[in-house]
Design an enzyme around this catalytic site. Structure first.
Site, PDB file in Angstrom:
ATOM      1  N   SER A 125     -22.707  26.562  13.519  1.00 29.33           N
ATOM      2  CA  SER A 125     -23.810  26.650  14.735  1.00 29.33           C
ATOM      3  C   SER A 125     -25.226  26.259  14.058  1.00 29.33           C
ATOM      4  CB  SER A 125     -24.056  27.952  15.008  1.00 29.33           C
ATOM      5  OG  SER A 125     -25.133  28.208  15.889  1.00 29.33           O
ATOM      6  N   TYR A 180     -27.558  21.816  19.098  1.00 28.68           N
ATOM      7  CA  TYR A 180     -28.390  22.142  20.395  1.00 28.68           C
ATOM      8  C   TYR A 180     -29.515  20.837  20.654  1.00 28.68           C
ATOM      9  CZ  TYR A 180     -26.704  26.768  20.878  1.00 28.68           C
ATOM     10  OH  TYR A 180     -25.681  27.808  21.067  1.00 28.68           O
ATOM     11  N   THR A 227     -23.764  20.628  22.116  1.00 27.44           N
ATOM     12  CA  THR A 227     -23.710  21.646  23.256  1.00 27.44           C
ATOM     13  C   THR A 227     -24.749  21.482  24.257  1.00 27.44           C
ATOM     14  OG1 THR A 227     -22.964  23.612  21.597  1.00 27.44           O
ATOM     15  CG2 THR A 227     -24.082  24.143  23.979  1.00 27.44           C
ATOM     16  N   LYS A 284     -19.819  19.735  24.280  1.00 23.60           N
ATOM     17  CA  LYS A 284     -19.413  21.032  24.303  1.00 23.60           C
ATOM     18  C   LYS A 284     -20.089  21.605  25.595  1.00 23.60           C
ATOM     19  CE  LYS A 284     -18.631  25.453  22.035  1.00 23.60           C
ATOM     20  NZ  LYS A 284     -19.320  26.476  23.117  1.00 23.60           N
ATOM     21  N   HIS A 307     -19.487  28.639  27.819  1.00 22.10           N
ATOM     22  CA  HIS A 307     -20.145  29.275  26.742  1.00 22.10           C
ATOM     23  C   HIS A 307     -19.795  30.680  26.597  1.00 22.10           C
ATOM     24  CE1 HIS A 307     -23.868  28.097  24.469  1.00 22.10           C
ATOM     25  NE2 HIS A 307     -23.876  29.166  23.907  1.00 22.10           N
TER      26      HIS A 307
END
Length: 384
Positions: free
Chosen positions: A108, A131, A157, A256, A280
């Site tokens: 992540s 992100y 994402t 995603k 999510h």
């Protein structure tokens, strides 16, 4: 009597007993009333399979190729923020467990361990999740760091232009409890979990969010992190920004957070190599479709033109088979491995992957299929 973990639900109970409340609720909870969180599980459970008999299932092949790399199973470990706080240097332990077993691991953006630390901890390439942040210079640097660290795929994402309201995090003190009051509240919860306090609180230092530490500087506590994140998510992001990411990243790019067939088609048009059908984990917009409900329409719209992953509610190898039958090429494991990581670290993650594999073997044998490619909608008893 100590609980012996024989399933993912057992690991969930072990994690609840070991983690401070604020961390367990962070992993376990969803947004608002958690309707989507529950639907993710229930809709998968409601899928019935066709049991077949007298099929030669003496040899089963569970291996696949995911984004150019051979994988022992059609699964990968999903990106989980703050997983390095669940157990000492948790991201490194999870990455090593995935490497040893032979499946992909995804780091992540908001991990405790940095890209570089995870790269030093495992010689195998892994995936990185990104992100969309307002500061494009920061994003460009982060993408470059991931490429230098040999990350082999980027999961971008897109379902978090703003953060969903996760009421459990407010109740536990992880979010909304600023300053010394919030810190003291979390310390009090940690003191009730001495094993975790020693393993992570003392021996797991430094407590920095490795990938965003350069912009947080010395102020890198949870309050600082959530404050920075709230200010730096970019709600203005559009498909043009995806084109920018595509131009910066030189490997496979997976989008995603797709729940709509129209968005899936748009992702392909902008150069994505794959999509993840995901809400999510029920942590963003409550009340949306479960991943299992959204997946068939998306697979029908874009199947064969891109790699389709799915996540949300997967708690067993049987659930993996269900997702594959609904149209996924691969499945991301999230909470399923997070509970095990929190409970037993590397050994827990390795055990979960073994359980998933064993359960998949039984499900495949009893539905009469011998390869992953043979898991199609034809093995579903009801396709409504």
């Amino acid at each position: 009597m100590a609980l012996k973990a024989a399933s993912i639900s057992d690991y969930r109970e072990l994690a609840r007993r070991r983690l401070p409340r604020f961390l367990f609720e962070y992993v376990d909870g969803g947004s608002y009333d958690e309707e989507t969180l529950r639907r993710n599980r229930q809709d998968l459970r409601d899928i019935a399979l066709r049991q077949r008999v007298l099929c030669n299932v003496s040899e089963l092949d569970l291996s696949v190729t995911l984004l150019g790399h051979k994988s022992r199973l059609p699964v990968a470990l999903a990106p989980i923020g703050l997983s390095g706080m669940l157990v000492r240097r948790g991201e490194v332990q999870a990455a090593r467990a995935a490497r040893d077993f032979g499946v992909p691991y995804t780091l992540s953006t908001v991990s405790a361990c940095s890209i570089e630390e995870v790269s030093r901890g495992t010689p195998e390439p892994y995936w990185f999740q990104l992100y969309m942040i307002r500061d494009r210079g920061f994003m460009r640097d982060l993408i470059a760091r991931a490429q230098v660290a040999r990350c082999s795929a980027l999961l971008f994402t897109v379902d978090m232009p703003v953060a969903g309201s996760r009421y459990r995090d407010y109740r536990s003190g992880l979010a909304g409890a600023a300053g010394a009051a919030g810190t003291l509240r979390r310390i009090g919860q940690a003191m009730l979990r001495p094993d975790w306090a020693w393993d992570v609180g003392v021996m797991g230092r430094p407590h920095q969010l490795g990938n965003v530490a350069p912009v947080l500087g010395r102020s890198s506590g949870l309050n600082d992190f959530f404050g920075w994140l709230g200010k730096n998510f970019d709600p203005s992001v559009t498909w043009r920004d995806l084109e920018w990411v595509r131009s910066e990243w030189k490997g496979p790019l997976v989008i995603k957070g797709v729940l709509d067939a129209e968005d899936a088609r748009a992702a392909i048009k902008t150069g994505a190599d794959g999509i993840v059908v995901s809400n999510h984990g029920g942590r963003q917009l409550d009340g949306v479709l479960s991943s299992a409900r959204a997946l068939p329409d998306i697979a029908q719209a874009v199947g064969g033109r891109t790699t389709i992953f799915a996540d949300g509610g997967v708690r067993s190898g049987l659930d993996v088979v269900r997702m594959l039958a609904l149209g996924a090429n691969g499945v991301l494991l999230g909470r399923a491995y997070a509970y095990a990581l929190a409970a037993r670290g590397h050994a827990g993650v390795a055990h979960i992957l073994q359980l998933i594999e064993a359960e998949m073997r039984v499900a495949m044998a009893l539905t009469g299929v011998t390869s992953i490619a043979a898991i199609t909608p034809d093995i579903l008893a009801r396709r409504d």
